[in-house]
Design an enzyme around this catalytic site. Structure first.
Site, PDB file in Angstrom:
ATOM      1  N   LYS A 208       0.837  -1.198   0.000  1.00 17.10           N
ATOM      2  CA  LYS A 208       0.000   0.000   0.000  1.00 17.10           C
ATOM      3  C   LYS A 208       0.879   1.257   0.000  1.00 17.10           C
ATOM      4  O   LYS A 208       0.710   2.145  -0.807  1.00 17.10           O
ATOM      5  CB  LYS A 208      -0.936  -0.026   1.214  1.00 17.10           C
ATOM      6  CG  LYS A 208      -1.829   1.184   1.318  1.00 17.10           C
ATOM      7  CD  LYS A 208      -2.807   1.059   2.469  1.00 17.10           C
ATOM      8  CE  LYS A 208      -3.499   2.393   2.716  1.00 17.10           C
ATOM      9  NZ  LYS A 208      -4.463   2.350   3.806  1.00 17.10           N
ATOM     10  N   GLU A 214      10.403  -4.801   4.603  1.00 16.37           N
ATOM     11  CA  GLU A 214      10.428  -6.214   4.224  1.00 16.37           C
ATOM     12  C   GLU A 214      10.178  -6.380   2.723  1.00 16.37           C
ATOM     13  O   GLU A 214      10.899  -7.085   2.019  1.00 16.37           O
ATOM     14  CB  GLU A 214       9.341  -6.999   4.985  1.00 16.37           C
ATOM     15  CG  GLU A 214       9.594  -7.192   6.459  1.00 16.37           C
ATOM     16  CD  GLU A 214       9.080  -6.051   7.314  1.00 16.37           C
ATOM     17  OE1 GLU A 214       8.864  -4.933   6.779  1.00 16.37           O
ATOM     18  OE2 GLU A 214       8.920  -6.259   8.529  1.00 16.37           O
ATOM     19  N   GLY A 270      -4.930  -1.784   4.882  1.00 22.27           N
ATOM     20  CA  GLY A 270      -4.162  -2.928   4.375  1.00 22.27           C
ATOM     21  C   GLY A 270      -4.854  -4.255   4.645  1.00 22.27           C
ATOM     22  O   GLY A 270      -4.960  -5.124   3.772  1.00 22.27           O
ATOM     23  N   ARG A 271      -5.359  -4.430   5.858  1.00 24.21           N
ATOM     24  CA  ARG A 271      -5.960  -5.724   6.222  1.00 24.21           C
ATOM     25  C   ARG A 271      -7.370  -5.886   5.658  1.00 24.21           C
ATOM     26  O   ARG A 271      -8.005  -6.912   5.865  1.00 24.21           O
ATOM     27  CB  ARG A 271      -5.942  -5.892   7.739  1.00 24.21           C
ATOM     28  CG  ARG A 271      -6.571  -4.745   8.507  1.00 24.21           C
ATOM     29  CD  ARG A 271      -6.220  -4.826   9.987  1.00 24.21           C
ATOM     30  NE  ARG A 271      -6.671  -3.662  10.748  1.00 24.21           N
ATOM     31  CZ  ARG A 271      -5.995  -2.536  10.881  1.00 24.21           C
ATOM     32  NH1 ARG A 271      -4.820  -2.377  10.280  1.00 24.21           N
ATOM     33  NH2 ARG A 271      -6.463  -1.540  11.612  1.00 24.21           N
ATOM     34  N   GLU A 356      -5.046  -6.623  14.581  1.00 21.67           N
ATOM     35  CA  GLU A 356      -4.498  -5.303  14.222  1.00 21.67           C
ATOM     36  C   GLU A 356      -5.622  -4.258  14.304  1.00 21.67           C
ATOM     37  O   GLU A 356      -5.383  -3.091  14.576  1.00 21.67           O
ATOM     38  CB  GLU A 356      -3.873  -5.328  12.823  1.00 21.67           C
ATOM     39  CG  GLU A 356      -2.843  -4.229  12.624  1.00 21.67           C
ATOM     40  CD  GLU A 356      -2.065  -4.330  11.314  1.00 21.67           C
ATOM     41  OE1 GLU A 356      -2.687  -4.230  10.251  1.00 21.67           O
ATOM     42  OE2 GLU A 356      -0.830  -4.494  11.364  1.00 21.67           O
ATOM     43  N   HIS A 395      -6.307 -33.095  16.882  1.00 18.42           N
ATOM     44  CA  HIS A 395      -5.204 -33.930  17.364  1.00 18.42           C
ATOM     45  C   HIS A 395      -4.088 -33.088  17.947  1.00 18.42           C
ATOM     46  O   HIS A 395      -2.964 -33.570  18.108  1.00 18.42           O
ATOM     47  CB  HIS A 395      -4.691 -34.814  16.224  1.00 18.42           C
ATOM     48  CG  HIS A 395      -5.722 -35.805  15.784  1.00 18.42           C
ATOM     49  ND1 HIS A 395      -5.859 -37.046  16.372  1.00 18.42           N
ATOM     50  CD2 HIS A 395      -6.711 -35.720  14.868  1.00 18.42           C
ATOM     51  CE1 HIS A 395      -6.869 -37.692  15.805  1.00 18.42           C
ATOM     52  NE2 HIS A 395      -7.424 -36.903  14.898  1.00 18.42           N
ATOM     53  N   LYS A 515       9.294  -0.810  14.256  1.00 22.02           N
ATOM     54  CA  LYS A 515       9.922  -0.552  12.955  1.00 22.02           C
ATOM     55  C   LYS A 515      11.043   0.476  13.102  1.00 22.02           C
ATOM     56  O   LYS A 515      12.139   0.309  12.571  1.00 22.02           O
ATOM     57  CB  LYS A 515       8.882   0.006  11.962  1.00 22.02           C
ATOM     58  CG  LYS A 515       7.800  -0.960  11.531  1.00 22.02           C
ATOM     59  CD  LYS A 515       6.895  -0.265  10.500  1.00 22.02           C
ATOM     60  CE  LYS A 515       5.618  -1.028  10.254  1.00 22.02           C
ATOM     61  NZ  LYS A 515       4.669  -0.322   9.394  1.00 22.02           N
TER      62      LYS A 515
HETATM   63  O1  LIG Z   1       1.064  -2.758   2.242  1.00 21.67           O
HETATM   64  P1  LIG Z   1       2.131  -2.133   3.050  1.00 21.67           P
HETATM   65  O2  LIG Z   1       2.091  -0.638   3.016  1.00 21.67           O
HETATM   66  O3  LIG Z   1       3.485  -2.653   2.609  1.00 21.67           O
HETATM   67  O4  LIG Z   1       1.941  -2.533   4.553  1.00 21.67           O
HETATM   68  C1  LIG Z   1       1.996  -3.857   4.980  1.00 21.67           C
HETATM   69  C2  LIG Z   1       1.403  -4.037   6.348  1.00 21.67           C
HETATM   70  O5  LIG Z   1       2.122  -3.279   7.289  1.00 21.67           O
HETATM   71  C3  LIG Z   1       1.239  -2.762   8.287  1.00 21.67           C
HETATM   72  O6  LIG Z   1       1.182  -1.393   8.130  1.00 21.67           O
HETATM   73  C4  LIG Z   1       1.684  -3.093   9.669  1.00 21.67           C
HETATM   74  O7  LIG Z   1       3.050  -2.946   9.838  1.00 21.67           O
HETATM   75  C5  LIG Z   1      -0.094  -3.421   7.981  1.00 21.67           C
HETATM   76  O8  LIG Z   1      -1.146  -2.685   8.445  1.00 21.67           O
HETATM   77  C6  LIG Z   1      -0.022  -3.571   6.505  1.00 21.67           C
HETATM   78  O9  LIG Z   1      -0.962  -4.491   6.021  1.00 21.67           O
END
Ligand SMILES: O=P(O)(O)OC[C@H]1O[C@](O)(CO)[C@@H](O)[C@@H]1O
Length: 552
Positions: A208, A214, A270-271, A356, A395, A515
């Site tokens: 987003k 990452e 995002g979620r 979240e 299980h 972060k």
């Molecule tokens: O889509 P992006 O901006 O890379 O964010 C990834 C995820 O990181 C977050 O901001 C949490 O760190 C989530 O809310 C989001 O889904």
């Protein structure tokens, strides 16, 4: 301004009384005195049938819970969300994931912009692109058909797409395999990418913000490997990398042509985003028609949520039941147990959606949820969601569900028709589904255990206390539409709970500090000289030990 603290309302005190009564009874007694509850305490939403009779509630509890929703102004809050009001106060944003699934002929103007037209313009571009890739009209740089799609994203840019890809495998074009890279642990990108044929691989960088460490790190690694595979030919990137983002500038900076970017908007959390362009990998897998069927399922559930009276409104009822256990029985966690191997990532997906969203301890007006509460569970918010598909969970952790000391409300999700019918195997599978909720509800008494001929000294060990609440969601079959219905159901359950608690389900400030600190610590891990010991004593010592292992 009305208070967000409902613990002083008449509905709350009615629920306290209800709790006193129900904590002193059992599901066995409730069913014995009211056998009809098994068919009465049910509700239907689109193709989902909810049986909530195996919960510790009576009709008067449901009435009091609905009254609590009214005290919270839930109807007005639902209307405000659907209308695009800026209900995400801390980020001053509309919350409009429901607009992602509005039909083409609907209209919704928000902040002066026709969002339905925007949504369908992107959907059409996604559909056109997917069709090209699936038909082989879009090829890799050397002309090979795309057979592997690697989605690089994390959180909402990963969990939704991967969950839905797994869930709808039966509807997929088996000629395209999707893989999902999320973790910055280098083993993730290595394991998912090291054996691909780069010439037939498409990378989707989904973020987003396009600022997530990452995702950008993994994407840079994949890009470098791709260019190496093409002997340094940078031109290959254009045919092998596309982006999904709200931030065109950063996409361009990264080196992806914005002609190959699929956009979405800041009013999609995002979620709450995998039904936007974030679902591109899914569309590549199941095709545009399947994706649209899924959107239709979402939309139908949205309409159910928006228009159904609360006493028959499935997301509202389930959200209120969660409040009931969390705030009156003090249960801290909630299990989600899909009886479908295809839904194996559904609990993980729900963890982000629910935790979240509702892992907050400050209300919308800035007050602490525990300020006005005289102890106990009344100030509790987000539960810990967890689960695994049945029967694997049976299980593993069901022992604790059946005989442990903690009450853990659970949702059982099952389907009548299998996606693969192998004789009676599905019936055997589903007999477990039905047996488990009955065993959890009604248990087995000492007398019943003894009557089986159990030696007296182990009778107590075999007693099944029962009285463990579950909700059952039964649908005919897992289809794209039903998946959309299920996801929208849990989105609206989450929203319902947030409204009762007076918290903002749409920000996530709690993830920021870690972060920032990781960025501050990174140079200490990599520097060739011993870094300053200016963190806390524990962190400094751990870094020193880490550096020693790394030979630094
Ligand atoms: O889509 P992006 O901006 O890379 O964010 C990834 C995820 O990181 C977050 O901001 C949490 O760190 C989530 O809310 C989001 O889904």
């Amino acid at each position: 301004m009305a208070s967000y603290d409902l613990s002083g309302t008449a509905a709350w005190s009615a629920l306290r009384d209800e709790h006193q009564t129900l904590a002193a009874t059992t599901l066995r007694e409730l069913f014995a005195t009211d056998p009809e509850r098994g068919t009465r305490l049910t509700a239907d939403a689109v193709e989902l049938h909810l049986d909530y009779s195996k919960n510790l509630v009576t009709d008067s509890t449901v009435e009091a819970l609905v009254a609590l929703a009214d005290e919270a102004g839930l109807s007005e809050k639902i209307a405000a969300m659907f209308a695009g009001e800026h209900i995400n106060l801390t980020e001053d944003r509309a919350v409009l994931h429901t607009a992602l699934r509005l039909p083409r002929d609907a209209s919704l103007v928000v902040d002066g912009q026709d969002v339905v037209a925007d949504v369908h313009a992107v959907l059409d571009r996604m559909a056109e692109f997917s069709e090209k890739v699936r038909s082989g009209a879009w090829t890799g740089h050397s002309g090979k058909k795309i057979t592997t799609v690697v989605n690089i994203g994390i959180g909402g840019s990963d969990l939704g797409p991967v969950m839905a890809y797994e869930a709808l495998r039966d509807y997929a074009d088996r000629g395209i395999e999707c893989r999902f890279v999320s973790n910055i642990d280098p083993t993730d990108v290595f394991e998912k990418v090291h054996d691909v044929d780069f010439e037939s691989t498409l990378f989707i960088v989904a973020s987003k913000t396009f600022g997530t460490q990452e995702t950008l790190t993994n994407a840079r690694t994949a890009r470098q490997w791709l260019v190496e595979a093409y002997q340094g030919d940078e031109a290959a990137v254009a045919k092998h990398f596309v982006a999904v983002s709200t931030n065109a500038e950063r996409v361009a900076d990264f080196g992806i042509d914005t002609a190959n970017m699929f956009g979405f908007w800041d009013w999609v959390g995002g979620r709450y985003s995998f039904d936007s362009a974030v679902g591109l990998a899914l569309m590549l897998s199941i095709g545009a028609d399947g994706f649209r069927q899924m959107l239709d399922g979402f939309h139908q559930m949205d309409e159910h949520f928006r228009t159904t009276p609360f006493a028959q409104n499935v997301p509202v009822l389930m959200g209120l039941l969660n409040v009931w256990y969390n705030n009156f029985f003090g249960t801290g966690s909630h299990a989600v147990l899909p009886y479908s191997q295809y839904l194996n990532r559904f609990p993980a997906y729900l963890q982000q959606l629910t935790m979240e969203s509702n892992g907050k301890s400050v209300r919308l007006d800035g007050t602490s949820v525990s300020d006005a509460v005289a102890g106990g569970a009344a100030g509790q918010t987000g539960e810990i969601f967890w689960g695994e598909p049945g029967t694997n969970g049976q299980h593993a952790f069901y022992q604790l569900l059946h005989q442990g000391t903690k009450m853990t409300p659970a949702d059982f999700i099952g389907f009548a028709l299998p996606n693969h019918d192998l004789g009676e195997m599905h019936d055997l599978f589903m007999s477990n589904f039905f047996a488990q909720t009955a065993a959890l509800a009604f248990g087995k008494t000492a007398e019943e255990v003894a009557a089986d001929g159990t030696p007296a000294e182990i009778v107590n060990h075999k007693v099944m206390p029962g009285n463990r609440p579950t909700s059952t969601i039964l649908a005919e079959k897992l289809t794209p539409s039903v998946l959309g219905q299920l996801v929208a159901l849990y989105e609206h359950i989450t929203f319902t709970q947030s409204v009762v608690w007076g918290i903002n389900a749409f920000d996530q400030w709690g993830v920021e500090l870690g972060k920032v600190m990781a960025n501050q610590l990174a140079p200490k891990l990599t520097s060739t000289e011993a870094p300053a010991k200016d963190s806390d004593g524990s962190t400094d010592a751990l870094i020193e030990r880490y550096r020693a292992f790394r030979g630094r």
